[in-house]
Design a protein around this motif. Structure first.
Motif, PDB file in Angstrom:
ATOM      1  N   MET A  29      13.262  20.502   5.273  1.00 39.49           N
ATOM      2  CA  MET A  29      12.257  21.958   5.416  1.00 39.49           C
ATOM      3  C   MET A  29      11.851  22.232   6.785  1.00 39.49           C
ATOM      4  SD  MET A  29       9.516  23.454   3.007  1.00 39.49           S
ATOM      5  CE  MET A  29       8.805  25.022   3.121  1.00 39.49           C
ATOM      6  N   GLN A  30      11.977  23.012   7.510  1.00 39.49           N
ATOM      7  CA  GLN A  30      11.369  23.206   8.833  1.00 39.49           C
ATOM      8  C   GLN A  30       9.650  23.340   8.874  1.00 39.49           C
ATOM      9  OE1 GLN A  30      12.519  26.913  10.814  1.00 39.49           O
ATOM     10  NE2 GLN A  30      12.424  25.697  12.973  1.00 39.49           N
ATOM     11  N   ALA A  31       9.357  22.732   9.648  1.00 38.73           N
ATOM     12  CA  ALA A  31       7.808  22.552   9.924  1.00 38.73           C
ATOM     13  C   ALA A  31       7.296  23.883  10.422  1.00 38.73           C
ATOM     14  CB  ALA A  31       7.267  21.339  10.882  1.00 38.73           C
ATOM     15  N   TRP A  32       6.316  24.384   9.698  1.00 37.67           N
ATOM     16  CA  TRP A  32       5.578  25.623   9.897  1.00 37.67           C
ATOM     17  C   TRP A  32       4.293  25.489  10.597  1.00 37.67           C
ATOM     18  CZ3 TRP A  32       1.092  26.624   7.764  1.00 37.67           C
ATOM     19  CH2 TRP A  32       0.655  25.887   6.437  1.00 37.67           C
ATOM     20  N   GLN A  33       3.677  24.069  10.396  1.00 34.43           N
ATOM     21  CA  GLN A  33       2.198  24.060  10.715  1.00 34.43           C
ATOM     22  C   GLN A  33       2.150  24.264  12.235  1.00 34.43           C
ATOM     23  OE1 GLN A  33       3.806  22.088   8.987  1.00 34.43           O
ATOM     24  NE2 GLN A  33       2.845  21.573   6.906  1.00 34.43           N
ATOM     25  N   PRO A  34       0.980  24.377  12.891  1.00 34.59           N
ATOM     26  CA  PRO A  34       0.693  24.482  14.347  1.00 34.59           C
ATOM     27  C   PRO A  34       0.529  22.988  14.682  1.00 34.59           C
ATOM     28  CG  PRO A  34      -1.335  25.110  13.134  1.00 34.59           C
ATOM     29  CD  PRO A  34      -0.276  25.114  12.008  1.00 34.59           C
ATOM     30  N   THR A  35       1.044  22.603  15.840  1.00 28.71           N
ATOM     31  CA  THR A  35       1.039  21.260  16.373  1.00 28.71           C
ATOM     32  C   THR A  35      -0.524  20.991  16.894  1.00 28.71           C
ATOM     33  OG1 THR A  35       1.663  21.961  18.658  1.00 28.71           O
ATOM     34  CG2 THR A  35       3.311  21.035  16.855  1.00 28.71           C
ATOM     35  N   THR A  36      -1.283  21.944  16.829  1.00 30.92           N
ATOM     36  CA  THR A  36      -2.941  21.580  17.538  1.00 30.92           C
ATOM     37  C   THR A  36      -3.582  21.432  16.460  1.00 30.92           C
ATOM     38  OG1 THR A  36      -3.185  24.207  17.250  1.00 30.92           O
ATOM     39  CG2 THR A  36      -2.620  23.319  19.228  1.00 30.92           C
ATOM     40  N   SER A  37      -4.890  20.800  16.701  1.00 27.99           N
ATOM     41  CA  SER A  37      -5.779  20.559  15.664  1.00 27.99           C
ATOM     42  C   SER A  37      -6.856  21.953  15.953  1.00 27.99           C
ATOM     43  CB  SER A  37      -6.745  19.303  16.054  1.00 27.99           C
ATOM     44  OG  SER A  37      -7.596  19.443  17.265  1.00 27.99           O
ATOM     45  N   HIS A  38      -7.755  21.766  14.702  1.00 26.13           N
ATOM     46  CA  HIS A  38      -8.672  23.004  14.796  1.00 26.13           C
ATOM     47  C   HIS A  38      -9.659  22.785  15.984  1.00 26.13           C
ATOM     48  CE1 HIS A  38     -11.235  26.077  13.592  1.00 26.13           C
ATOM     49  NE2 HIS A  38     -12.478  25.571  13.549  1.00 26.13           N
ATOM     50  N   GLN A  39     -10.038  21.544  16.267  1.00 31.94           N
ATOM     51  CA  GLN A  39     -10.680  21.254  17.514  1.00 31.94           C
ATOM     52  C   GLN A  39     -10.182  21.735  18.718  1.00 31.94           C
ATOM     53  OE1 GLN A  39     -10.210  19.315  15.167  1.00 31.94           O
ATOM     54  NE2 GLN A  39     -12.203  19.011  13.913  1.00 31.94           N
ATOM     55  N   ALA A  40      -8.705  21.396  18.958  1.00 30.02           N
ATOM     56  CA  ALA A  40      -8.202  21.998  20.280  1.00 30.02           C
ATOM     57  C   ALA A  40      -8.330  23.630  20.258  1.00 30.02           C
ATOM     58  CB  ALA A  40      -6.819  21.498  20.149  1.00 30.02           C
ATOM     59  N   ARG A  41      -8.089  24.006  19.067  1.00 27.42           N
ATOM     60  CA  ARG A  41      -7.982  25.634  18.988  1.00 27.42           C
ATOM     61  C   ARG A  41      -9.601  26.104  19.614  1.00 27.42           C
ATOM     62  NH1 ARG A  41      -4.533  24.549  14.844  1.00 27.42           N
ATOM     63  NH2 ARG A  41      -6.091  24.740  13.172  1.00 27.42           N
ATOM     64  N   GLN A  42     -10.839  25.235  19.112  1.00 23.95           N
ATOM     65  CA  GLN A  42     -11.901  25.842  19.609  1.00 23.95           C
ATOM     66  C   GLN A  42     -12.171  25.586  20.692  1.00 23.95           C
ATOM     67  OE1 GLN A  42     -13.838  23.230  16.657  1.00 23.95           O
ATOM     68  NE2 GLN A  42     -14.915  25.034  15.725  1.00 23.95           N
ATOM     69  N   ASN A  68      -0.385  26.115  20.087  1.00 25.90           N
ATOM     70  CA  ASN A  68      -0.326  26.024  18.709  1.00 25.90           C
ATOM     71  C   ASN A  68       1.200  25.897  18.066  1.00 25.90           C
ATOM     72  OD1 ASN A  68      -3.151  26.443  17.931  1.00 25.90           O
ATOM     73  ND2 ASN A  68      -2.694  28.607  18.462  1.00 25.90           N
ATOM     74  N   PHE A  69       2.074  26.732  18.622  1.00 28.39           N
ATOM     75  CA  PHE A  69       3.528  26.678  18.224  1.00 28.39           C
ATOM     76  C   PHE A  69       4.374  26.688  19.667  1.00 28.39           C
ATOM     77  CE2 PHE A  69       1.371  29.246  14.819  1.00 28.39           C
ATOM     78  CZ  PHE A  69       1.500  28.591  13.997  1.00 28.39           C
ATOM     79  N   PRO A  70       4.598  25.231  19.919  1.00 30.13           N
ATOM     80  CA  PRO A  70       5.598  25.225  21.170  1.00 30.13           C
ATOM     81  C   PRO A  70       6.991  25.626  20.655  1.00 30.13           C
ATOM     82  CG  PRO A  70       5.017  23.039  20.091  1.00 30.13           C
ATOM     83  CD  PRO A  70       4.064  24.028  19.483  1.00 30.13           C
ATOM     84  N   VAL A  71       7.930  25.757  21.767  1.00 30.60           N
ATOM     85  CA  VAL A  71       9.163  26.223  21.743  1.00 30.60           C
ATOM     86  C   VAL A  71       9.822  25.652  20.334  1.00 30.60           C
ATOM     87  CG1 VAL A  71      10.244  24.906  23.273  1.00 30.60           C
ATOM     88  CG2 VAL A  71      11.034  27.229  22.967  1.00 30.60           C
TER      89      VAL A  71
END
Length: 322
Positions: free
Chosen positions: A1-14, A316-319
């Protein structure tokens, strides 16, 4: 199953949100206006070391299919605004470069670009330094010329050397490239710089390298003090090339000649030529005010801010997951 989650942490997004806010406050306090320009354009970069993504647009007013390019930077459109008397401006936007994924690069990335009227490249280096202190809490930077960097770390004067000397240096430093003798003089210099100089500068505090060879001027003015060099700088910190800036060339005839020479280099290297951005050249003919400009990679800046080891940790979502 293809991963759908972001590759960042919530702390990185903040941290990204905080970084963008700090940047906007920095420019607001200096009365630099935020602008917005298109990501798609009829013209694109001619630089042999850059490739743009292209797409076909089938619904143009002309009724004919036309090729459009995703912009490798907002430079040309921003300079059109400068020619239209915008005053000093900045932009935070997406940029696209058709290059491989890697630790420091994703084909779609976030760029900060700004232009300061009345600045030369020295004044702009000081402002970039101030931005790095505001965002990364860095110490005041080091500065050295491109020539002194080569003399210090490779014992080579890049403004007075030969192809043979560069090939010997590449061999000495185990730079294993297929058919290195086929590389251009500037490509050899760039390889030596990236392999032998970059790892030794900007480790503890940012390092500005300035006065690049005139053959690498891109969109910078040639120095009136030394015609062998261009008024261009780059910034390095902790292994990352963060920014590339110029005292901007305003002579439209010279700019057209440089673009045409770029396309000649592309042909010689077996690459497709690229259409010149005629809107940009027409704007230069109308008149670009004296200014200096710089492009800075936000994702790389954020990597340094949170001590990330790979660009996927701040996008969040690299290529690979886009």
């Amino acid at each position: 199953m293809q991963a759908w989650q972001p590759t960042t942490s919530h702390q990185a997004r903040q941290a990204r949100a905080e970084l963008l806010r700090t940047i906007r406050e920095f420019f607001y306090s200096r009365d630099v206006m935020e602008v917005d320009t298109p990501l798609l354009s009829h013209g694109t970069v001619t630089d042999e070391h850059l490739d743009a993504f292209e797409t076909q647009f089938n619904f143009a007013n002309s009724g004919e299919p036309t090729t459009l390019y995703l912009q490798t930077s907002p430079e040309y459109a921003m300079k059109r605004l400068l020619c239209a008397q915008s005053g000093s401006i900045y932009q935070l936007c997406k940029a696209f470069r058709h290059e491989g994924e890697g630790r420091w690069h994703n084909p779609e990335f976030t760029m900060l670009e700004w232009y300061r009227l009345g600045f030369d490249h020295f004044a702009l280096m000081d402002e970039v330094d101030a931005l790095l202190m505001a965002t990364l809490n860095t110490s005041p930077s080091d500065k050295l010329t491109y020539q002194n960097a080569f003399i210090t770390y490779l014992d080579i004067d890049p403004l007075n050397t030969s192809d043979e000397a560069l090939l010997k240096a590449m061999e000495l430093h185990n730079i294993d490239i297929h058919q290195p003798q086929m590389l251009s003089f500037d490509s050899k210099l760039q390889l030596l710089f990236s392999y032998c100089i970059e790892p030794q500068i900007g480790m503890k505090k940012p390092c500005f390298v300035y006065d690049f060879p005139a053959s690498q001027a891109a969109l910078a003015k040639i120095s009136p003090r030394d015609s062998r060099v261009a008024e261009r700088f780059e910034v390095y910190f902790k292994g990352a090339e963060l920014a590339n800036g110029f005292n901007e060339l305003s002579a439209f005839e010279e700019q057209r000649i440089r673009f045409e020479k770029d396309n000649q280099k592309r042909q010689s290297a077996g690459l497709a030529t690229k259409p010149l951005d005629e809107h940009f050249l027409n704007a230069l003919e109308a008149g670009l005010p004296d200014c200096a400009g710089v492009a800075l990679g936000i994702d790389r800046l954020l990597m340094l801010k949170i001590n990330a080891t790979h660009i996927k940790d701040v996008i969040n979502f690299p290529v690979s997951r886009a």
